[in-house]
Write a protein that holds these residues in place. Structure first.
Motif, PDB file in Angstrom:
ATOM      1  N   ASN A 129       0.721  -1.322  -0.027  1.00  0.00           N
ATOM      2  CA  ASN A 129       0.164   0.120  -0.088  1.00  0.00           C
ATOM      3  C   ASN A 129       0.863   1.239   0.045  1.00  0.00           C
ATOM      4  O   ASN A 129       0.439   2.263   0.783  1.00  0.00           O
ATOM      5  CB  ASN A 129      -0.941   0.165   1.379  1.00  0.00           C
ATOM      6  CG  ASN A 129      -2.000  -1.057   1.146  1.00  0.00           C
ATOM      7  OD1 ASN A 129      -2.474  -1.548  -0.018  1.00  0.00           O
ATOM      8  ND2 ASN A 129      -2.201  -1.920   2.264  1.00  0.00           N
ATOM      9  N   GLY A 130       2.192   1.287  -0.958  1.00  0.00           N
ATOM     10  CA  GLY A 130       2.958   2.241  -0.946  1.00  0.00           C
ATOM     11  C   GLY A 130       3.801   2.445   0.376  1.00  0.00           C
ATOM     12  O   GLY A 130       4.467   3.452   0.432  1.00  0.00           O
ATOM     13  N   ASN A 156       5.978   5.920   3.981  1.00  0.00           N
ATOM     14  CA  ASN A 156       5.109   6.332   2.930  1.00  0.00           C
ATOM     15  C   ASN A 156       5.404   6.985   1.661  1.00  0.00           C
ATOM     16  O   ASN A 156       5.983   8.146   1.608  1.00  0.00           O
ATOM     17  CB  ASN A 156       4.063   7.326   3.338  1.00  0.00           C
ATOM     18  CG  ASN A 156       2.679   7.330   2.230  1.00  0.00           C
ATOM     19  OD1 ASN A 156       2.812   7.327   1.199  1.00  0.00           O
ATOM     20  ND2 ASN A 156       1.425   6.970   2.825  1.00  0.00           N
ATOM     21  N   LEU A 171      -0.116   5.103  -7.193  1.00  0.00           N
ATOM     22  CA  LEU A 171       0.192   4.040  -6.591  1.00  0.00           C
ATOM     23  C   LEU A 171      -0.639   2.964  -7.211  1.00  0.00           C
ATOM     24  O   LEU A 171      -1.692   2.964  -7.693  1.00  0.00           O
ATOM     25  CB  LEU A 171      -0.254   3.704  -5.146  1.00  0.00           C
ATOM     26  CG  LEU A 171      -0.304   2.682  -4.598  1.00  0.00           C
ATOM     27  CD1 LEU A 171       1.112   2.216  -4.167  1.00  0.00           C
ATOM     28  CD2 LEU A 171      -0.900   2.639  -3.053  1.00  0.00           C
ATOM     29  N   ASP A 173      -1.250  -0.863  -6.524  1.00  0.00           N
ATOM     30  CA  ASP A 173      -1.250  -1.727  -5.115  1.00  0.00           C
ATOM     31  C   ASP A 173      -1.032  -3.003  -5.481  1.00  0.00           C
ATOM     32  O   ASP A 173      -1.211  -3.488  -6.733  1.00  0.00           O
ATOM     33  CB  ASP A 173      -2.205  -1.225  -4.348  1.00  0.00           C
ATOM     34  CG  ASP A 173      -3.621  -1.597  -4.772  1.00  0.00           C
ATOM     35  OD1 ASP A 173      -3.752  -2.346  -5.865  1.00  0.00           O
ATOM     36  OD2 ASP A 173      -4.698  -0.895  -4.433  1.00  0.00           O
ATOM     37  N   HIS A 174      -0.995  -3.849  -4.450  1.00  0.00           N
ATOM     38  CA  HIS A 174      -0.645  -5.293  -4.544  1.00  0.00           C
ATOM     39  C   HIS A 174      -2.009  -5.938  -4.976  1.00  0.00           C
ATOM     40  O   HIS A 174      -1.863  -6.977  -5.626  1.00  0.00           O
ATOM     41  CB  HIS A 174      -0.172  -5.989  -3.189  1.00  0.00           C
ATOM     42  CG  HIS A 174      -1.347  -5.643  -1.761  1.00  0.00           C
ATOM     43  ND1 HIS A 174      -2.255  -6.472  -1.522  1.00  0.00           N
ATOM     44  CD2 HIS A 174      -1.559  -4.449  -1.600  1.00  0.00           C
ATOM     45  CE1 HIS A 174      -2.874  -5.996  -0.521  1.00  0.00           C
ATOM     46  NE2 HIS A 174      -2.296  -4.705  -0.237  1.00  0.00           N
ATOM     47  N   ASP A 202       3.715  -1.504  -5.480  1.00  0.00           N
ATOM     48  CA  ASP A 202       3.717  -2.515  -4.470  1.00  0.00           C
ATOM     49  C   ASP A 202       4.750  -3.753  -4.874  1.00  0.00           C
ATOM     50  O   ASP A 202       4.887  -3.961  -5.914  1.00  0.00           O
ATOM     51  CB  ASP A 202       2.431  -2.944  -3.969  1.00  0.00           C
ATOM     52  CG  ASP A 202       1.737  -2.081  -3.157  1.00  0.00           C
ATOM     53  OD1 ASP A 202       2.344  -0.804  -2.513  1.00  0.00           O
ATOM     54  OD2 ASP A 202       0.597  -2.399  -2.669  1.00  0.00           O
TER      55      ASP A 202
END
Length: 431
Positions: A129-130, A156, A171, A173-174, A202
């Motif tokens: 999440n960054g 962050n 971002l 994300d995963h 991520d």
């Protein structure tokens, strides 16, 4: 001609990246500093060229100028893909240099956006999440908050990188990565439409990095740590753009004395120094003594080391605790303290090579840069891995027209890389 051209912001980061490319079957050559046309000649046998700069902590304008010059040299050499390498612990200040360099390279390539992928799970660096974690600990609690030059006080990365960039930072994300290549590409397209120039990616494991690598294999510019480089060669081979090389990391044998030089003050290097000092001759340097008499400190260190070289590896280090580093900085100034130590360790390295050392480990990115420059090394051939991110390399040192060149095995270790017993094991696998 080489297919991928890479620009690294420090010397250990360059070998870290080269190591992962070699392990994926690419023949890699590392060039020290912005190359001339002569330096770039004869590289047709290499699949990857990595230009190692020392721009991590220089002023932003200087970092941008050197990086753009390196990019131009790689373009002239015929490279089709480009990689901007920085540390997997990010190692930058709110003012730069990662964002400004990345955006300048994008502009020169005529591209709108690139990913920023620092994760390197094999070395405990993951992004979720960054947020960047080191061995499961948030970056700003990992010891990196005490770095003397680039204290990382925020884990962050979207927020941290956002302070450096002119464009927006996004971002990927995963969850998007787990959804697959097309989902990643769709997310990147959406970010580009809202003005994002750099997208933090991520990375919780190697499989995620390989999926990201496949998604961005056609991107002209990738930025990140060396972990993402593991995901790029497979799609390049599948597209017929490179070949796999079974002997990509071969080096000749090296004979001679052995030594370790350590200037890093990272948590892991302090552990490595302590472990090695328990069973090998070791000499700690006092920054204040170096400041008072630099030449004398170098001479004393060499006089201590030379009689011991025939009995096995010796260690000379300035590695110390954060409190001791702060005490030296308070008297000498942060930049001057670091520069004094780097110059001294570089001169000691030169003296050790003159005394017969032919296998040398250097710990710390800034220290490695100073040592390589002082030894006059221009090109490194990438050899076998010692630990994730750290290979042995081979260099040929010119000693003047009347003296034969010296072949040197050199390992350049980033401060936080390697197991606690790294120094001992490194000599066990040296060619």
């Amino acid at each position: 001609m080489p297919f991928v051209g890479c620009i690294a912001d420090d010397f250990t980061g360059a070998t870290d990246l080269a190591n992962n490319l070699v392990r994926e079957g690419l023949r890699a050559v590392q060039i020290i500093g912005v190359p001339s046309a002569a330096d770039m000649a004869g590289l047709d046998a290499a699949d990857a060229v990595i230009i190692a700069l020392k721009t991590r902590t220089v002023p932003v304008d200087e970092a941008v100028a050197q990086s753009r010059a390196a990019l131009e040299a790689l373009k002239v050499a015929g490279c089709q893909r480009f990689f901007f390498k920085y540390c997997s612990t990010f190692d930058s200040t709110p003012e730069g240099n990662i964002g400004p360099v990345a955006e300048a390279l994008l502009a020169d390539l005529g591209e709108a956006m690139a990913i920023a992928a620092p994760a390197f799970p094999a070395n405990g660096r993951t992004v979720l999440n960054g947020e960047l974690f080191v061995d499961g600990v948030p970056l700003n609690e990992s010891g990196m908050q005490n770095h003397p030059l680039t204290p990382m006080t925020d884990s962050n990365l979207v927020r941290w990188l956002g302070t450096q960039c002119r464009g927006e930072v996004g971002l990927i994300d995963h969850q998007t990565i787990d959804a697959g290549v097309e989902a990643i590409r769709d997310r990147a397209a959406d970010l580009g439409e809202v003005g994002v120039t750099l997208a933090i990616v991520d990375g919780k494991d190697e499989q995620q990095l390989r999926v990201v690598g496949e998604a961005f294999a056609d991107a002209r510019l990738i930025t990140g740590g060396s972990g993402i480089a593991m995901g790029l060669p497979a799609p390049w081979r599948a597209a017929g753009q490179i070949e796999a090389r079974a002997d990509a990391g071969g080096l000749a044998e090296f004979n001679g004395a052995t030594a370790v030089i350590s200037g890093s003050c990272s948590v892991r290097t302090r552990e490595q120094v302590a472990a090695f000092a328990d069973c090998h001759p070791s000499l700690g340097l006092d920054p204040l003594a170096i400041a008072d008499n630099p030449e004398g400190a170098v001479a004393e260190a060499l006089a201590w080391a030379e009689p011991k070289l025939s009995d096995g590896p010796v260690l000379i280090y300035s590695t110390d605790s954060p409190d001791a580093v702060l005490a030296a900085q308070s008297r000498l100034g942060s930049a001057e303290a670091g520069a004094l130590i780097e110059r001294a360790l570089a001169q000691i390295s030169l003296g050790l090579v003159d005394a017969g050392v032919r296998r040398l480990i250097v710990a710390g990115g800034e220290t490695s840069g100073a040592v390589v420059s002082t030894l006059g090394i221009q090109v490194l051939r990438i050899g076998p891995q010692i630990d994730p991110g750290v290979p042995w390399t081979g260099a040929r040192l010119s000693r003047g027209a009347d003296a034969p060149p010296i072949d040197l095995a050199l390992a350049l270790k980033s401060g936080n890389f390697g197991g606690v017993d790294f120094f001992t094991r490194a000599f066990e696998v040296c060619p």
